[in-house]
Write a protein that holds these residues in place. Structure first.
Motif, short mmCIF file in Angstrom:
data_model
loop_
_atom_site.label_atom_id
_atom_site.label_comp_id
_atom_site.label_asym_id
_atom_site.label_seq_id
_atom_site.Cartn_x
_atom_site.Cartn_y
_atom_site.Cartn_z
N THR A 1 0.83 -1.21 0.00
CA THR A 1 0.00 0.00 0.00
C THR A 1 0.86 1.26 0.00
OG1 THR A 1 -0.14 -0.17 2.39
CG2 THR A 1 -2.01 -1.02 1.14
N SER A 2 2.19 1.09 0.12
CA SER A 2 3.07 2.26 0.00
C SER A 2 4.45 1.79 -0.43
CB SER A 2 3.15 3.00 1.34
OG SER A 2 4.24 2.54 2.10
N GLU A 3 5.26 2.74 -0.90
CA GLU A 3 6.61 2.40 -1.34
C GLU A 3 7.48 1.96 -0.17
OE1 GLU A 3 8.26 1.78 -4.24
OE2 GLU A 3 6.19 1.77 -4.93
N GLU A 4 7.07 2.30 1.07
CA GLU A 4 7.82 1.89 2.27
C GLU A 4 7.68 0.41 2.56
OE1 GLU A 4 6.99 4.05 6.03
OE2 GLU A 4 6.10 5.50 4.65
N SER A 5 6.70 -0.22 1.94
CA SER A 5 6.40 -1.62 2.24
C SER A 5 7.54 -2.52 1.79
CB SER A 5 5.11 -2.00 1.51
OG SER A 5 4.98 -3.38 1.44
N SER A 6 7.90 -3.50 2.64
CA SER A 6 8.95 -4.45 2.23
C SER A 6 8.46 -5.28 1.04
CB SER A 6 9.37 -5.35 3.39
OG SER A 6 8.25 -5.98 3.93
N VAL A 7 7.13 -5.38 0.86
CA VAL A 7 6.60 -6.11 -0.30
C VAL A 7 6.80 -5.29 -1.58
CG1 VAL A 7 4.52 -7.14 -1.30
CG2 VAL A 7 4.96 -7.37 1.15
N ALA A 8 6.72 -3.96 -1.47
CA ALA A 8 6.99 -3.11 -2.64
C ALA A 8 8.44 -3.28 -3.07
CB ALA A 8 6.69 -1.65 -2.31
N LYS A 9 9.34 -3.31 -2.09
CA LYS A 9 10.77 -3.48 -2.39
C LYS A 9 11.02 -4.84 -3.04
CE LYS A 9 15.25 -3.01 -0.12
NZ LYS A 9 15.97 -2.87 1.15
N PHE A 10 10.34 -5.85 -2.50
CA PHE A 10 10.48 -7.21 -3.03
C PHE A 10 10.04 -7.26 -4.50
CE2 PHE A 10 8.57 -11.33 -4.02
CZ PHE A 10 9.51 -12.24 -3.54
N ILE A 11 8.88 -6.66 -4.81
CA ILE A 11 8.35 -6.70 -6.19
C ILE A 11 9.27 -5.90 -7.12
CG2 ILE A 11 6.43 -5.98 -7.68
CD1 ILE A 11 4.51 -6.71 -5.39
N ASP A 12 9.77 -4.76 -6.63
CA ASP A 12 10.70 -3.97 -7.47
C ASP A 12 11.93 -4.79 -7.86
OD1 ASP A 12 9.12 -1.78 -7.42
OD2 ASP A 12 10.26 -0.69 -5.90
N LYS A 13 12.45 -5.56 -6.87
CA LYS A 13 13.69 -6.32 -7.12
C LYS A 13 13.46 -7.62 -7.86
CE LYS A 13 17.37 -5.62 -3.88
NZ LYS A 13 18.01 -6.12 -2.65
N ARG A 14 12.39 -8.35 -7.47
CA ARG A 14 12.22 -9.73 -7.97
C ARG A 14 10.98 -9.95 -8.81
NH1 ARG A 14 13.54 -14.22 -3.47
NH2 ARG A 14 15.34 -13.30 -2.45
N GLY A 15 10.09 -8.97 -8.82
CA GLY A 15 8.80 -9.17 -9.50
C GLY A 15 7.81 -9.87 -8.57
N GLU A 16 6.61 -10.08 -9.07
CA GLU A 16 5.58 -10.75 -8.26
C GLU A 16 5.98 -12.21 -8.04
OE1 GLU A 16 1.37 -8.82 -9.44
OE2 GLU A 16 2.31 -9.95 -11.04
N GLY A 17 5.43 -12.81 -6.97
CA GLY A 17 5.67 -14.25 -6.77
C GLY A 17 5.75 -14.64 -5.31
N LEU A 18 6.21 -15.86 -5.08
CA LEU A 18 6.27 -16.44 -3.73
C LEU A 18 7.09 -15.56 -2.80
CD1 LEU A 18 5.50 -18.84 -1.99
CD2 LEU A 18 7.55 -20.00 -2.81
N HIS A 19 6.48 -15.12 -1.70
CA HIS A 19 7.14 -14.18 -0.81
C HIS A 19 7.53 -14.81 0.52
CE1 HIS A 19 7.15 -10.85 2.19
NE2 HIS A 19 7.82 -10.24 1.24
N HIS A 20 6.62 -15.54 1.15
CA HIS A 20 6.98 -16.18 2.43
C HIS A 20 6.10 -17.39 2.70
CE1 HIS A 20 3.74 -13.40 3.96
NE2 HIS A 20 3.48 -14.43 4.75
N VAL A 21 6.57 -18.21 3.64
CA VAL A 21 5.80 -19.37 4.11
C VAL A 21 5.55 -19.15 5.60
CG1 VAL A 21 5.79 -21.88 4.46
CG2 VAL A 21 6.86 -20.90 2.41
N ALA A 22 4.29 -19.22 6.01
CA ALA A 22 3.95 -18.99 7.42
C ALA A 22 3.65 -20.31 8.11
CB ALA A 22 2.74 -18.06 7.52
N LEU A 23 4.32 -20.53 9.23
CA LEU A 23 4.17 -21.77 9.99
C LEU A 23 3.42 -21.47 11.28
CD1 LEU A 23 7.87 -22.97 9.55
CD2 LEU A 23 5.88 -23.72 8.24
N ALA A 24 2.38 -22.26 11.54
CA ALA A 24 1.61 -22.06 12.78
C ALA A 24 2.36 -22.71 13.94
CB ALA A 24 0.23 -22.71 12.63
N VAL A 25 2.50 -21.95 15.03
CA VAL A 25 3.16 -22.47 16.23
C VAL A 25 2.34 -22.10 17.46
CG1 VAL A 25 5.50 -22.26 15.25
CG2 VAL A 25 4.56 -20.35 16.57
#
Ligand code: CMX
Length: 139
Positions: free
Chosen positions: A59-83
């Protein structure tokens, strides 16, 4: 220690553009869309059996997801494990020398307590630990 894969996070530029593949083509069910302002993302949860896919739209350029998409493009970002007992789990990993992005959990989507492990300690995968609030089902 780890109960199951809670969800798989996919970075997308636009939830609206990405959703039809999941809902219309794969015929999966949208659980809901919410904004996680602390992470500068809007997220959509899609049910897949007893786990989920989470679409993450920055939702903003500050987002780590925005940085990720800029560098790598769209795609698999993380795997969340329930603990359970997330603070204890983080302490155990820290004592085993795993690099933590979050030493203490913070509140993420669906009010779950979440914490990320650094991909440099996990063969390049960004893992999230997540613990549902007490009383909530961990399905
Ligand atoms: N998966 C795997 N590796 C990743 C990654 C990802 N999603 N994002 C970054 N990296 C790697 C980069 O490739 C880079 O590796 P190299 O050093 O080998 O080149 C390294 O991590 C550093 O990457 P960077 O682009 O310089 O980015 P930063 O260090 O600024 O940030 C990270 C990376 C993982 C620390 C940051 O994205 C972070 O804190 N993430 C956790 C929070 C988050 O992702 N929030 C969004 C989701 C919220 C939610 O689900 O609610």
């Amino acid at each position: 220690m780890v109960k199951k894969v809670d969800h798989i996070g996919i970075a997308v530029r636009s939830i609206e553009k990405a959703l039809p593949f999941y809902i219309e083509t794969l015929n999966l069910t949208l659980e809901g869309i919410e904004e996680v302002s602390s992470q500068h993302v809007r997220v959509a949860f899609i049910k897949v059996g007893d786990t989920k896919i989470e679409l993450l739209e920055p939702t903003s350029e500050e987002s780590s997801v925005a940085k990720f998409i800029d560098k790598r493009g769209e795609g698999l970002h993380h795997v969340a494990l329930a603990v359970n007992n997330i603070e204890e789990r983080l302490e155990e990993l820290k004592n085993k020398g795993i690099a933590l992005i979050d030493e203490k959990p913070r509140v993420g989507a669906a009010q779950a307590n979440i914490a990320f492990l650094h991909p440099k300690s996990t063969s390049g995968v960004l893992y999230e630990f997540c613990e549902k609030q007490r009383g909530e089902k961990s399905d």
